[in-house]
Design a protein around this motif. Structure first.
Motif, short mmCIF file in Angstrom:
data_model
loop_
_atom_site.label_atom_id
_atom_site.label_comp_id
_atom_site.label_asym_id
_atom_site.label_seq_id
_atom_site.Cartn_x
_atom_site.Cartn_y
_atom_site.Cartn_z
N VAL A 45 24.25 39.60 99.77
CA VAL A 45 25.68 38.98 100.37
C VAL A 45 25.42 38.50 101.65
CG1 VAL A 45 27.69 39.96 100.76
CG2 VAL A 45 26.71 40.88 98.56
N LEU A 46 24.66 39.04 102.50
CA LEU A 46 24.45 38.69 103.98
C LEU A 46 24.03 37.31 104.06
CD1 LEU A 46 24.84 39.32 107.04
CD2 LEU A 46 22.53 40.45 106.68
N LEU A 47 22.59 37.26 102.96
CA LEU A 47 21.97 35.83 103.09
C LEU A 47 23.28 34.75 102.51
CD1 LEU A 47 18.49 36.69 102.29
CD2 LEU A 47 19.43 36.17 104.21
N LYS A 48 23.92 35.03 101.46
CA LYS A 48 24.53 34.08 100.94
C LYS A 48 25.74 33.49 102.05
CE LYS A 48 27.78 33.36 97.12
NZ LYS A 48 28.48 33.76 95.82
N SER A 49 26.42 34.44 102.81
CA SER A 49 27.27 34.08 103.83
C SER A 49 26.74 33.08 104.97
CB SER A 49 27.75 35.41 104.48
OG SER A 49 28.30 36.45 103.84
N PHE A 50 25.61 32.95 104.99
CA PHE A 50 24.90 32.36 106.10
C PHE A 50 24.02 31.42 105.55
CE2 PHE A 50 25.63 36.54 108.36
CZ PHE A 50 26.14 35.95 109.53
N HIS A 51 24.45 30.86 104.20
CA HIS A 51 23.59 29.95 103.74
C HIS A 51 23.78 28.49 104.41
CE1 HIS A 51 21.38 28.71 100.03
NE2 HIS A 51 21.99 27.77 99.81
N PRO A 52 22.75 27.80 104.45
CA PRO A 52 22.86 26.34 104.98
C PRO A 52 23.76 25.56 104.44
CG PRO A 52 20.35 27.22 104.97
CD PRO A 52 21.26 28.04 103.98
N ILE A 53 24.21 24.90 105.00
CA ILE A 53 25.15 23.76 104.61
C ILE A 53 24.58 22.54 104.23
CG2 ILE A 53 26.90 21.93 105.44
CD1 ILE A 53 27.96 23.99 107.37
N MET A 54 24.83 22.01 103.04
CA MET A 54 24.22 21.00 102.02
C MET A 54 22.73 21.45 101.90
SD MET A 54 24.97 17.46 104.53
CE MET A 54 26.64 16.94 105.01
N GLU A 55 22.44 22.77 101.72
CA GLU A 55 21.23 23.09 101.25
C GLU A 55 20.77 22.63 99.68
OE1 GLU A 55 17.54 25.04 101.60
OE2 GLU A 55 18.82 24.30 103.22
N GLU A 56 22.10 22.77 99.11
CA GLU A 56 21.66 22.61 97.58
C GLU A 56 22.38 21.20 97.01
OE1 GLU A 56 23.76 26.00 95.84
OE2 GLU A 56 22.25 27.37 96.28
N GLY A 57 22.31 20.16 98.16
CA GLY A 57 22.88 18.75 97.73
C GLY A 57 23.91 18.37 98.56
N PRO A 58 24.07 17.11 98.75
CA PRO A 58 24.13 16.20 97.49
C PRO A 58 22.63 15.46 97.69
CG PRO A 58 25.56 15.20 99.16
CD PRO A 58 25.25 16.49 99.56
N PHE A 59 21.62 15.68 98.63
CA PHE A 59 20.79 15.01 99.09
C PHE A 59 19.29 15.77 98.30
CE2 PHE A 59 23.37 14.82 102.52
CZ PHE A 59 24.00 13.50 102.34
N ASP A 60 18.37 14.76 97.98
CA ASP A 60 16.94 15.16 97.52
C ASP A 60 16.13 15.76 98.29
OD1 ASP A 60 18.01 14.28 94.86
OD2 ASP A 60 17.22 12.23 95.27
N SER A 61 16.30 15.28 99.69
CA SER A 61 15.36 15.86 100.63
C SER A 61 16.06 15.83 102.15
CB SER A 61 14.31 15.14 100.67
OG SER A 61 14.73 13.59 101.12
N ASP A 62 15.30 16.68 103.06
CA ASP A 62 15.89 16.56 104.49
C ASP A 62 16.10 15.16 104.96
OD1 ASP A 62 16.11 19.07 104.15
OD2 ASP A 62 14.63 19.76 105.62
N GLN A 63 15.06 14.51 104.63
CA GLN A 63 14.76 13.12 105.13
C GLN A 63 15.90 12.06 104.68
OE1 GLN A 63 12.26 12.72 107.63
NE2 GLN A 63 13.41 10.57 108.05
N SER A 64 16.15 12.41 103.37
CA SER A 64 17.57 11.53 102.89
C SER A 64 18.73 11.84 103.75
CB SER A 64 17.57 11.60 101.22
OG SER A 64 17.69 12.90 100.86
N GLU A 65 18.83 13.02 103.67
CA GLU A 65 20.09 13.54 104.56
C GLU A 65 20.01 12.78 105.95
OE1 GLU A 65 22.28 17.36 106.66
OE2 GLU A 65 20.52 17.82 105.12
N LEU A 66 18.93 12.80 106.67
CA LEU A 66 19.11 12.39 108.02
C LEU A 66 19.05 10.97 107.89
CD1 LEU A 66 16.08 14.46 109.65
CD2 LEU A 66 18.59 15.00 109.69
N HIS A 67 18.81 10.26 106.65
CA HIS A 67 19.21 8.78 106.88
C HIS A 67 20.44 8.50 106.46
CE1 HIS A 67 14.53 7.64 105.45
NE2 HIS A 67 14.79 7.91 107.04
N TRP A 68 21.19 9.44 105.67
CA TRP A 68 22.81 9.14 105.46
C TRP A 68 23.41 9.27 106.80
CZ3 TRP A 68 26.59 13.10 106.10
CH2 TRP A 68 27.77 12.43 105.63
#
Length: 365
Positions: A45-68
């Motif tokens: 429960v604790l880990l879910k509360s602090f889950h990273p934003i955009m960790e499960e999409g909509p991007f295929d990789s960190d690099q594609s997110e940064l390009h966005w």
């Protein structure tokens, strides 16, 4: 939720009012029994509360997110940015770096991330230099930077145990700031007018500067240090305070420097401030234990004040009752910091949360 405290004149009264007005929660499966929390939340429960934003999409990789992020238009109208601790979900430091670059006229940033609760702290600390270097390079108009890394003292205890009391490693009870992060924050602050960096840096690392570094515009500096605790070496504390005096010579406009620490039962503040109307400088020690400053520390600050202003240096000491310090939020209130270290509503939320969790803290002591 509004950004200002609902009752700025009487925060303590307002906290009690808000707690008393809340509905009584009774959910034993999640640790709540008739309005009180009596065991920490489960790890998942604790880990879910602090889950990273955009960790499960909509991007295929960190690099594609940064390009966005980089493809978004520049927004010069934005001059102030608030990322408050109320949002426990995590922004990745690299994502923030590319976000901030879209705001070329930023003048003020308030960033209140939560600390990590497992081995990821090291990974995050290795990304922070990227963020602060980006701020330094792409936000040349920035005047005020307030960074407050929030925490809850019961969460590390939760993360150190699997079910049935089995101990695991990976989460320090007390945060150990990375020297590299303190150094890049110091470098980022060279052109600022106000810097407050709490828990994400340590003053002992911050003051380890290059001889060429200067802060021509800085008027207010607020830092934390884990050295300010009753069980720490007075010699190490004295060395840090002497280093602070040396760095102050690089800050021609400095009016206040505050070094503080706070957690349950511990609050401490070393404050330097100048009063131009009465031509006086003052050093204040305010804390839950008596700290005797070494003569070498006093001489270092007297020499600085004499060189800078030609005034005398006044010394004061005030003792606080450790029983009144239930959390780092209480420490901030009782230490009466003059430089802003956190948004008012965020401080209020921390103290309200601590009131709600008092059952857990009592059982874990």
């Amino acid at each position: 939720m509004p950004d200002t405290a609902l009752d700025t004149l009487d925060g303590r009264r307002n906290i009690q009012h808000m707690v008393s007005e809340k509905p009584v929660h009774h959910d034993p499966g999640h640790g709540w029994v008739f309005g009180g929390s009596y065991h920490p939340p489960p790890r998942r429960v604790l880990l879910k509360s602090f889950h990273p934003i955009m960790e499960e999409g909509p991007f295929d990789s960190d690099q594609s997110e940064l390009h966005w992020w980089d493809r978004l238009p520049s927004v010069p109208a934005v001059v102030t940015l608030l990322l408050r601790q109320q949002n426990r979900r995590r922004w990745k430091p690299k994502s923030l770096a590319h976000m901030f670059a879209r705001f070329p006229r930023l003048q003020e940033v308030h960033y209140e991330p939560w600390r990590e609760w497992n081995f990821k702290q090291g990974l995050t600390d290795r990304q922070y230099p990227y963020l602060f270097e980006s701020i330094r390079c792409f936000n040349g108009n920035l005047k005020r930077l307030v960074v407050f890394e929030n925490f809850n003292q019961q969460y590390p205890m939760t993360m150190q145990r699997f079910p049935f009391g089995v101990e695991v490693s990976g989460c320090d009870i007390i945060r150990k700031p990375a020297p590299a992060v303190s150094r890049i924050v110091a470098l980022t602050s060279l052109k600022l007018e106000h810097l407050a960096a709490s828990f994400i840096v340590d003053a002992s690392h911050f003051f380890n500067i290059e001889p060429s570094w200067e802060w021509p515009n800085l008027t207010s500096l607020v830092l934390t240090s884990k050295l300010l605790a009753p069980d720490k070496s007075p010699i190490e504390i004295g060395a840090m305070l002497q280093a602070a005096a040396a760095v102050a010579t690089k800050m021609p406009k400095l009016k206040t420097m505050e070094i503080w620490n706070g957690r349950k039962g511990v609050a401490a503040l070393f404050k330097y401030q100048v009063f131009h109307d009465i031509q006086q400088a003052r050093i204040t020690w305010r804390g839950t234990w008596e700290f005797i400053m070494e003569p070498s520390v006093i001489r270092a600050w007297e020499a600085f004040v004499q060189q800078r202003h030609g005034w005398r240096l006044d010394l004061t000491q005030e003792l606080l009752d450790e029983a009144t310090i239930k959390s780092h939020g209480d420490a901030i209130g009782y230490l009466m910091l003059s430089g802003q270290v956190i948004r008012p509503i965020s401080l209020q939320q921390i103290r309200i949360e601590q009131t709600a969790l008092k059952g857990v803290m009592t059982m874990s002591e």
